[in-house]
Design an enzyme around this catalytic site. Structure first.
Site, PDB file in Angstrom:
ATOM      1  CE  LYS B  77      79.489  67.710  62.132  1.00  0.00           C
ATOM      2  NZ  LYS B  77      79.745  66.247  62.301  1.00  0.00           N
ATOM      3  CB  SER B 152      82.641  65.651  59.669  1.00  0.00           C
ATOM      4  OG  SER B 152      81.625  65.205  60.537  1.00  0.00           O
ATOM      5  CB  SER B 176      82.176  62.955  62.596  1.00  0.00           C
ATOM      6  OG  SER B 176      82.537  62.667  61.267  1.00  0.00           O
TER       7      SER B 176
END
Lengths: 101, 488
Positions: B77, B152, B176
């Site tokens: 990420k 997210s 997330s």
């Protein structure tokens, strides 16, 4: 605690947060933040008189280490991402005099 | 051809049966074919990845030892620092930021000989539940490209689901990792707070943030946790191994838990907007566990309904403080022609941050401001304690809790962007877990009528990831949901 947020308060908070916001954003945030505050006001229903606040889920404490020099970033590495640099320094507009807030 | 699991791939590479260079090339080919449509990656690292792969292959050929992720292509990420490679947080304010150091988890992946493929899209600063708040690009759900991948960590979950890597790292502040894993039909583990070092993770809500793996199956999640877990003196909230010992999470992964007691709270079924397909899939999963000999126990989490309000005060308060560092001076975007030095802050931040980030900074600043601190922030911290007590009481009676990951499957792109509060409400099942600090995992447990994946969430007590993973693996051994893949 469920009073409506005013546009004046939103401008004040934006100033505290160092965010320049447009008049459109003032209107949008006034409405949206009011809705959110109205929603979070449900917490007031709960009796928390004898409840300790919990800042961390686990019992974490300040961690200290021996005061010895360890390797760190070089000057150039630390300044590599600076939007503007002046030799060994981060450069900013004039702070004192006519440049004040 | 079906993709191998990360563990199988690693073993084949280590045995010299497959070359990492070939596998890595194949991943970049797939990225080229599929990612224009999916949008999982913000940036890729072809050159360094191929060099890492060649190095692993060379060492294996020479008979030298290699690490536990030798040659396996992994995605990260884009809120975790990668030395010498842009780390944007999907924000315009960090678009050109090149970290001078690696995050602890990136160091650990490299030490385990993983091949780092690229950096995945996210909601800007990890603030969001759909990846639509990315300031840089859109990510689409591989199962239905009209739908969001969740957020997210939407890019990481989409990359795993679309086979654009063999495993990925995400971060989880309010769901997330688990929610996008659920939306994309893959496995997502949020470890106990403090189990994985946050050093080099761009901070959002520091008392809630935790890094964890997103994988195709539970065994690979255990493999990844083995690599990234552990104490790190550079993160003062990282938990020492004396306080909570580490396990070899793979050792007993296939061994079912005997006398398993599963807590099911009545509050789980009372959530507004709980989709019928989701409820049916989760109830069927509970049945499967019963057939495996588990006992379902009624428990209660009376404060669950307050979790979202509590979270959005605490997380935004912490965010407003954490994001004060973006000042247009040290790194990140600076406005072109500031009026004066105050305007460097005001305008750089106004230009660099997207709308949701501004909204959360504003809410957090308000909650911490003079006259409101006690009523909002302090109150939220007290309710947080009540929420944790609810979980503690439940875990005195049961091994784990099971519930949906989110009330509905992936929703359509654009359907919630104009109503932030509705978007927040979709986090009800995941958010309380972060407030309590405990671990949670999302595993595939079915599909909706519209062929969208549904996730089962399993939650257990602090530092019980070994047990949590084994419980998840029990279900996986009985079902094949995790083997289904979107078509391309």
């Amino acid at each position: 605690m469920s009073e409506k947020l005013t546009q004046e308060q939103v401008r004040h908070v934006a100033k505290l947060a160092r965010l320049k916001i447009s008049e459109d954003e003032v209107m949008l945030f006034t409405e949206q933040l009011s809705d959110i505050l109205e929603y979070v006001a449900q917490l007031q229903k709960l009796d928390t008189e004898n409840i300790e606040p919990l800042a961390h889920a686990l019992p974490v404490h300040n961690v200290l280490r021996e005061d010895v020099v360890k390797p760190s970033l070089s000057n150039d590495e630390a300044l590599a991402n600076a939007p503007q640099r002046d030799g060994e320094f981060f450069a900013v507009p004039k702070v004192l005099g006519d440049g004040g807030a | 051809m079906d993709q191998l699991t990360a563990r199988e791939l690693r073993d084949k590479i280590a045995a010299g049966q497959i070359s990492s260079a070939q596998v890595t090339e194949a991943i970049f080919d797939l990225i080229e074919q599929r990612d224009t449509n999916i949008g999982a990656y913000i940036s890729t690292m072809r050159e360094s990845a191929l060099a890492q792969a060649a190095d692993v292959d060379k060492r294996i050929a020479a008979g030298q030892p290699v690490g536990t992720l030798a040659g396996v292509p992994i995605a990260i990420k884009d809120n975790m620092c990668t030395k010498g490679h842009a780390t944007t947080c999907a924000s315009k304010i960090l678009q050109n930021f090149v970290p001078p150091y690696d995050a602890c988890v990136v160091e650990k992946l490299k030490a385990a000989d993983a091949v780092i493929v690229g950096k995945c899209n996210l909601d800007e600063f990890a603030m969001g539940s759909s990846t639509e708040n990315s300031g840089l690009k859109q990510t689409r759900n591989p199962w239905n490209t009209n739908c969001v991948p969740g957020g997210s960590s939407g890019g990481s979950a989409a990359a795993v689901a679309a086979e654009l890597c063999y495993a990925a790292l995400g971060s989880d502040t309010g769901g997330s990792i688990r929610q996008p894993a659920g939306f994309c039909g893959v496995v997502g583990l949020k470890p106990t707070y403090g189990r994985v070092s946050r050093y080099g993770l761009v901070a959002y809500g520091s008392s809630l943030d935790q890094i964890g793996p997103i994988t195709n199956n539970v065994t690979d999640a255990a493999l990844m946790l083995n690599v990234i877990a552990g104490h790190d003196e550079r993160d003062s909230t990282s938990i020492s191994e004396e306080t909570a010992a580490l396990s070899d999470y793979l050792a007993d992964i296939d061994k079912p838990l005997e006398n398993l007691k599963i807590g099911v709270a009545k509050e789980f079924w009372q959530v507004e907007g709980l989709h019928n397909d989701v409820e049916q899939a989760v109830r069927a999963a509970l049945k499967t566990y019963e057939q495996l000999g588990a006992q379902l126990v009624d428990v209660s989490l009376p404060h669950l309904e307050y979790a979202i309000a509590t979270y959005y005060l605490i997380a935004t308060a912490e965010a407003s403080s954490n994001l004060a560092r973006y000042d247009g001076v040290h790194y990140g975007h600076r406005t072109a022609e500031p009026k004066d030095y105050i305007d460097v802050y005001n305008s750089s931040r106004a230009e660099g941050f997207g709308e949701e980030v501004k909204r959360r900074i504003m809410l957090g600043t308000y909650a911490l401001s003079s006259g409101y601190y006690d009523a909002y922030y302090l109150k939220a911290l007290k309710v947080r304690n009540l929420i944790r007590q609810d979980f503690n009481q439940a875990f005195e009676r049961v091994d784990c809790l099971m519930c949906p990951v989110s009330p509905e499957p992936a929703f359509e792109i654009g359907s919630k962007v104009n109503d932030p509060l509705t978007m927040y409400l979709s986090d009800i099942y995941t958010i309380a877990v972060n407030l309590a600090g405990i671990p949670g995992i999302s595993i595939p447990c079915g599909f909706s009528e519209n062929n969208l994946p549904i996730g089962l969430q399993i939650i257990s007590g602090n530092f019980s990831e070994d047990k949590l993973l084994r419980i998840a693996r029990m279900y996986e051994q009985q079902t094949d949901w995790h083997q289904r893949k979107p078509s391309f």
